[in-house]
Design a protein around this motif. Structure first.
Motif, short mmCIF file in Angstrom:
data_model
loop_
_atom_site.label_atom_id
_atom_site.label_comp_id
_atom_site.label_asym_id
_atom_site.label_seq_id
_atom_site.Cartn_x
_atom_site.Cartn_y
_atom_site.Cartn_z
N GLY A 109 2.16 8.09 3.39
CA GLY A 109 3.15 8.58 2.44
C GLY A 109 3.66 7.59 1.44
N MET A 110 3.17 6.34 1.45
CA MET A 110 3.65 5.34 0.51
C MET A 110 3.00 5.53 -0.85
N ARG A 111 3.80 5.36 -1.90
CA ARG A 111 3.27 5.49 -3.25
C ARG A 111 2.38 4.30 -3.59
N VAL A 112 1.24 4.56 -4.20
CA VAL A 112 0.29 3.52 -4.59
C VAL A 112 0.42 3.28 -6.09
N SER A 113 0.61 2.03 -6.46
CA SER A 113 0.78 1.68 -7.87
C SER A 113 -0.56 1.76 -8.59
N ASP A 114 -0.55 2.33 -9.81
CA ASP A 114 -1.76 2.37 -10.62
C ASP A 114 -1.75 1.29 -11.69
N ASP A 115 -0.80 0.35 -11.60
CA ASP A 115 -0.76 -0.79 -12.51
C ASP A 115 -1.66 -1.89 -11.95
N PRO A 116 -2.74 -2.26 -12.63
CA PRO A 116 -3.64 -3.28 -12.07
C PRO A 116 -3.00 -4.65 -11.95
N THR A 117 -1.92 -4.92 -12.69
CA THR A 117 -1.27 -6.23 -12.59
C THR A 117 -0.20 -6.27 -11.51
N ALA A 118 0.15 -5.14 -10.93
CA ALA A 118 1.14 -5.09 -9.85
C ALA A 118 0.65 -4.12 -8.78
N PRO A 119 -0.46 -4.42 -8.11
CA PRO A 119 -1.00 -3.50 -7.10
C PRO A 119 -0.11 -3.45 -5.86
N SER A 120 -0.18 -2.32 -5.17
CA SER A 120 0.61 -2.13 -3.97
C SER A 120 -0.07 -2.77 -2.76
N VAL A 121 0.72 -3.05 -1.74
CA VAL A 121 0.19 -3.47 -0.45
C VAL A 121 0.00 -2.21 0.40
N VAL A 122 -1.21 -1.95 0.81
CA VAL A 122 -1.53 -0.71 1.53
C VAL A 122 -2.03 -1.05 2.93
N ARG A 123 -1.78 -0.13 3.85
CA ARG A 123 -2.28 -0.23 5.21
C ARG A 123 -3.39 0.80 5.42
N ARG A 124 -4.28 0.48 6.32
CA ARG A 124 -5.36 1.40 6.67
C ARG A 124 -5.06 2.05 8.01
N LYS A 125 -5.71 3.15 8.28
CA LYS A 125 -5.51 3.81 9.56
C LYS A 125 -5.96 2.88 10.69
N PRO A 126 -5.18 2.75 11.75
CA PRO A 126 -5.50 1.77 12.80
C PRO A 126 -6.65 2.23 13.69
N THR A 127 -7.84 2.27 13.13
CA THR A 127 -9.01 2.62 13.94
C THR A 127 -9.47 1.46 14.81
N THR A 128 -8.98 0.24 14.53
CA THR A 128 -9.25 -0.92 15.37
C THR A 128 -7.93 -1.65 15.61
N PRO A 129 -7.83 -2.48 16.65
CA PRO A 129 -6.56 -3.18 16.91
C PRO A 129 -6.11 -4.07 15.75
N SER A 130 -7.05 -4.71 15.04
CA SER A 130 -6.65 -5.60 13.96
C SER A 130 -6.12 -4.84 12.76
N LEU A 131 -6.66 -3.64 12.50
CA LEU A 131 -6.20 -2.86 11.35
C LEU A 131 -4.77 -2.38 11.53
#
Length: 413
Positions: A112-134
C-alpha cells in the motif's frame, strides 16, 4: 479530425480538469513551445495531420465546457513541429512526465505504500518476504533509472585495495572483497576557473553510481534546441544529480555571471540569493565541489559579505562556516533522499559492497586487543579502548576550531 476531438474531450473530462488548470496562452510559435518544454514537459501530445488546423480541435474541446479566450484559438493549445497538437497545463497538472490522463492513478506497492515516479527521488520499496532475507530488505526503487552501461570514455576500472594504503598497512578496517566496480569520472567544477560566459548542457539520462550514495546525471554539452549534428559532436560529462531535474532539462553553469535560480544551475556564491538551498559547494575557488555531495544533503546560504569576500553557510550538520564568495555552488538538493532508509537485509549484501565482518575486541585474544582474553565472557577491567590503547567512549576527539568556522557542529543546536 472529429475522432481526435472526441478523444481529447474524453481525456479532459476523465482528468476532471477545471478552467484554472490551463494557463491563458495564445497561439505560441514553434520556438516558444520548445522553450517551454525545456522546463515543463507537455502533458498530452496528440498526432495530427500537418495540413489540419486547430479550429475543429478547439471546437471539440470547447464543447467540454472549456471556453477560449478572446483572440485565442484555444488557451492551452500551441503549434509544434510535425503538425503536433500540444496540450499544456499548470505545474500541478504537469508535475511529471506521466501525463494528465494518468494523474489520478498512483502506483503503489503490494503493502500500500505510494511509489515515487520522480527518478531523482525514488522511493524505498520492500518485496514480498518469499525468503527470510527479503523480509528485512528495503532498497531504493531503480525502475526509472538508466539500465544500460555507463559511457566508456568517462569510466575506468577500480583496483581492489582491501583497506590498505600505499605501504600495504590496513588503514580502514573491515574492507575487502565485493563486486567489481567502474569509477565514473564526475565533473565537480562545472566550469573552468577563469572561463567566461555560460556553459549550456542538456540532461541525457539519470544513472545509478555504485561508488556514491547519490545518483548521477549524464550531460551533453549543447543547448536544448541544438541540431542532431551539433549534439553528435558535443562532449559528455557526469555530474552529481540534483533533485528535481528531468531528462531533457537544460542546465547552465557560469563563473562570471548570475543565472536563473533553478535546480541544477551552478554559479558562484556571490550571485546566489541569500537563503537559497545549494549543494556541491567548493571550499576553494576552482578546486571542485567538496561539500554536500551525499544523497539528500544540502547547504543553506545565510549571508554574503562583499567587503570580506566570504559567504556564511549552514552545513548539513548545522555547522556554520565561511567560504569565499567566488566558490561555485549548484542550486537545489542532492538526489536520492530516501537512501538513508535503505536496509540491506542480510550479511551477504554487505559482502557484495565490500564490507567484511566486524569482530568485537572482547572476543579476541590478549595479543590482538587490549580488551581480549579472560576466562569466559569478561569485562576486561578497564574502559573500552582501541587496539592501540586509546579510549573510545567519552574522549573528545573534535578538531580545533578553525578561523573560518563560526559555529562548530558540536555546539550547534
Amino acid at each position: 479530425m472529429a475522432a481526435v476531438s472526441n478523444m481529447l474531450r474524453g481525456l479532459v473530462r476523465s482528468a476532471s480538469v477545471s478552467r484554472s488548470a490551463f494557463p491563458a496562452l495564445g497561439p505560441a510559435s514553434q520556438q516558444g513551445v520548445a522553450a517551454l518544454g525545456r522546463r515543463q514537459p507537455p502533458v498530452l501530445q496528440v498526432p495530427v495531420g500537418a495540413n489540419r488546423n486547430f479550429s475543429s480541435v478547439a471546437s471539440g474541446l470547447a464543447a467540454s465546457r472549456l471556453s477560449t479566450g478572446p483572440g485565442n484559438v484555444f488557451p492551452c493549445l500551441a503549434a509544434a513541429s510535425n503538425g503536433r497538437v500540444v496540450l499544456l497545463g499548470t505545474s500541478s497538472v504537469a508535475s511529471g512526465a506521466r501525463g494528465m490522463a494518468t494523474s489520478k492513478r498512483t502506483k503503489r506497492t503490494w503493502y500500500g505504500m505510494r511509489v515515487s515516479d520522480d527518478p531523482t527521488a525514488p522511493s524505498v520499496v520492500r518485496r514480498k518476504p518469499t525468503t527470510p532475507s527479503l523480509r528485512h530488505t528495503a532498497m531504493v526503487d531503480k525502475t526509472y533509472l538508466w539500465r544500460g552501461r555507463p559511457v566508456k570514455s568517462l569510466t575506468f576500472g577500480l583496483r581492489k585495495k582491501a583497506g590498505r594504503n600505499n605501504t600495504g598497512r590496513i588503514t580502514v578496517w573491515h574492507r575487502g572483497g565485493g563486486n567489481k566496480r567502474k569509477y565514473r569520472m564526475i565533473d565537480f567544477r562545472r566550469a573552468n576557473l577563469h572561463s567566461e560566459g555560460v556553459r549550456y548542457t542538456v540532461v541525457e539520462r539519470i544513472e545509478y553510481d555504485p561508488n556514491r550514495s547519490a545518483l548521477i546525471a549524464l550531460l551533453r554539452h549543447c543547448k536544448a534546441d541544438a541540431t542532431e549534428e551539433e549534439k553528435a559532436k558535443s562532449a559528455l560529462s557526469y555530474i552529481v544529480c540534483p533533485r528535481g531535474i528531468v531528462v531533457g532539462s537544460e542546465l547552465q553553469a557560469s563563473r562570471s555571471q548570475g543565472l536563473d535560480v533553478l535546480p541544477g544551475n551552478a554559479m558562484p556564491l556571490r550571485f546566489i540569493p541569500t537563503g537559497t538551498i545549494v549543494h556541491n559547494v567548493e571550499l576553494y575557488p576552482g578546486h571542485g565541489a567538496q561539500l554536500a555531495r551525499s544523497a539528500g544533503t544540502s547547504i543553506q546560504l545565510l549571508e554574503r559579505n562583499e567587503e570580506t569576500g566570504y559567504a556564511l553557510l549552514r552545513l548539513q550538520s548545522k555547522e556554520q562556516r565561511y567560504v569565499p564568495i567566488d566558490c561555485i555552488a549548484t542550486i537545489g538538493k542532492v538526489s536520492n533522499p530516501e537512501y538513508k532508509n535503505e536496509s540491506w537485509g542480510k550479511a551477504g549484501r554487505s559482502r557484495w559492497f565490500g564490507w567484511r565482518p566486524t569482530v568485537r575486541g572482547s572476543a579476541m585474544n590478549p595479543i590482538d586487543h587490549p580488551m581480549g582474553g579472560g576466562e569466559g565472557k569478561s569485562k576486561g577491567g578497564h574502559h573500552p579502548t582501541t587496539p592501540w590503547g586509546r579510549k573510545t567512549k567519552g574522549l573528545r576527539t573534535v578538531r580545533k576550531r578553525g578561523p573560518l568556522i563560526r559555529t562548530p557542529r558540536f555546539k550547534a543546536k
